[in-house]
Design an enzyme around this catalytic site. Structure first.
Site, PDB file in Angstrom:
ATOM      1  N   PHE A  49      66.424   8.045  50.199  1.00 62.55           N
ATOM      2  CA  PHE A  49      66.106   9.347  49.696  1.00 62.55           C
ATOM      3  C   PHE A  49      65.543  10.309  50.418  1.00 62.55           C
ATOM      4  O   PHE A  49      65.243  11.394  49.863  1.00 62.55           O
ATOM      5  CB  PHE A  49      65.680   9.591  48.122  1.00 62.55           C
ATOM      6  CG  PHE A  49      64.872   9.236  47.388  1.00 62.55           C
ATOM      7  CD1 PHE A  49      63.585   9.336  47.686  1.00 62.55           C
ATOM      8  CD2 PHE A  49      65.045   7.929  46.653  1.00 62.55           C
ATOM      9  CE1 PHE A  49      62.230   8.519  47.293  1.00 62.55           C
ATOM     10  CE2 PHE A  49      63.538   6.452  46.437  1.00 62.55           C
ATOM     11  CZ  PHE A  49      62.458   7.571  47.136  1.00 62.55           C
ATOM     12  N   GLY A  52      67.438  13.320  52.502  1.00 63.44           N
ATOM     13  CA  GLY A  52      67.626  14.632  52.495  1.00 63.44           C
ATOM     14  C   GLY A  52      66.520  15.539  51.263  1.00 63.44           C
ATOM     15  O   GLY A  52      67.156  16.243  51.372  1.00 63.44           O
ATOM     16  N   HIS A  53      65.223  14.858  50.766  1.00 61.59           N
ATOM     17  CA  HIS A  53      64.645  15.129  49.815  1.00 61.59           C
ATOM     18  C   HIS A  53      63.376  15.217  50.160  1.00 61.59           C
ATOM     19  O   HIS A  53      63.011  14.542  49.727  1.00 61.59           O
ATOM     20  CB  HIS A  53      65.040  14.481  48.148  1.00 61.59           C
ATOM     21  CG  HIS A  53      64.260  14.992  47.312  1.00 61.59           C
ATOM     22  ND1 HIS A  53      63.395  15.385  46.727  1.00 61.59           N
ATOM     23  CD2 HIS A  53      65.493  15.965  46.370  1.00 61.59           C
ATOM     24  CE1 HIS A  53      63.004  15.894  45.570  1.00 61.59           C
ATOM     25  NE2 HIS A  53      64.482  16.782  45.226  1.00 61.59           N
ATOM     26  N   PHE A  54      62.601  15.875  50.786  1.00 63.28           N
ATOM     27  CA  PHE A  54      63.036  17.166  51.099  1.00 63.28           C
ATOM     28  C   PHE A  54      62.727  16.864  53.036  1.00 63.28           C
ATOM     29  O   PHE A  54      61.619  17.034  53.266  1.00 63.28           O
ATOM     30  CB  PHE A  54      62.558  18.291  50.682  1.00 63.28           C
ATOM     31  CG  PHE A  54      62.730  19.385  49.354  1.00 63.28           C
ATOM     32  CD1 PHE A  54      64.274  19.420  48.934  1.00 63.28           C
ATOM     33  CD2 PHE A  54      61.719  18.429  48.387  1.00 63.28           C
ATOM     34  CE1 PHE A  54      63.963  19.748  48.257  1.00 63.28           C
ATOM     35  CE2 PHE A  54      62.293  18.705  46.810  1.00 63.28           C
ATOM     36  CZ  PHE A  54      63.476  20.012  46.838  1.00 63.28           C
ATOM     37  N   MET A  59      59.171  14.155  49.231  1.00 65.59           N
ATOM     38  CA  MET A  59      58.483  13.531  48.424  1.00 65.59           C
ATOM     39  C   MET A  59      60.195  13.306  47.011  1.00 65.59           C
ATOM     40  O   MET A  59      61.719  13.272  47.267  1.00 65.59           O
ATOM     41  CB  MET A  59      58.834  15.523  46.900  1.00 65.59           C
ATOM     42  CG  MET A  59      59.852  15.886  47.048  1.00 65.59           C
ATOM     43  SD  MET A  59      58.796  17.450  46.002  1.00 65.59           S
ATOM     44  CE  MET A  59      57.439  17.907  46.624  1.00 65.59           C
TER      45      MET A  59
END
Length: 149
Positions: A49, A52-54, A59
């Site tokens: 994750f 793309g986050h972020f 985070m």
């Protein structure tokens, strides 16, 4: 009050149906059956994750912190064994608060306290901390049902 025990990843894999990348509990540090549980998730930069986050400021998404807490609560429910056809449903959430970002390198410590158990419906007070600070807290409701029912 019972003597607290720990659970390693091998038993977690027997108790939860989740697998990578969605298994979000690495170890149970302490469990008092039918009362409370403390577990951990080592949050690494390799988590899918974070891509793309972020970008530039990775985070852990709040919904995945809540999912990790629900898996922790499931381990309290299934601390002895899980029937082959039993499935654990996340049924509701109240009072969710996110207070601190969870970053790569953090060790997420998760606690769940059983507040009520009636007819296969469980209510828990859950909390996640990182570096000794509250990252998230909520009251969650979960239900154990038979697969396909």
């Amino acid at each position: 009050m019972s003597t607290p025990i720990a659970i390693d990843i091998n038993k977690i894999l027997k108790l939860l149906p989740h697998r990578y990348p969605f298994l979000l509990v690495d170890r149970v540090l302490e469990i008092s059956p039918r009362e409370s549980i403390t577990a951990l998730k080592n949050v690494t930069m390799n988590e899918p994750f974070f891509q793309g986050h972020f970008p530039g400021f990775p985070m852990m998404p709040g919904v995945l912190i809540i999912e990790a807490l629900a898996q922790t609560a499931a381990l309290l429910t299934f601390s002895d064994e899980r029937a082959e056809d039993a499935i654990y449903y996340f049924a509701g959430i109240d009072g969710a608060r996110f207070k601190k970002p969870v970053l790569p390198g953090d060790q997420l410590i998760m606690t769940a306290k059983l507040e009520r158990d009636r007819a296969g419906i469980y209510k828990f007070a859950v909390q996640a901390t990182a570096d000794g600070e509250i990252a998230a807290e909520a009251n969650i409701t979960c239900a154990v049902r038979t697969k396909g029912a």
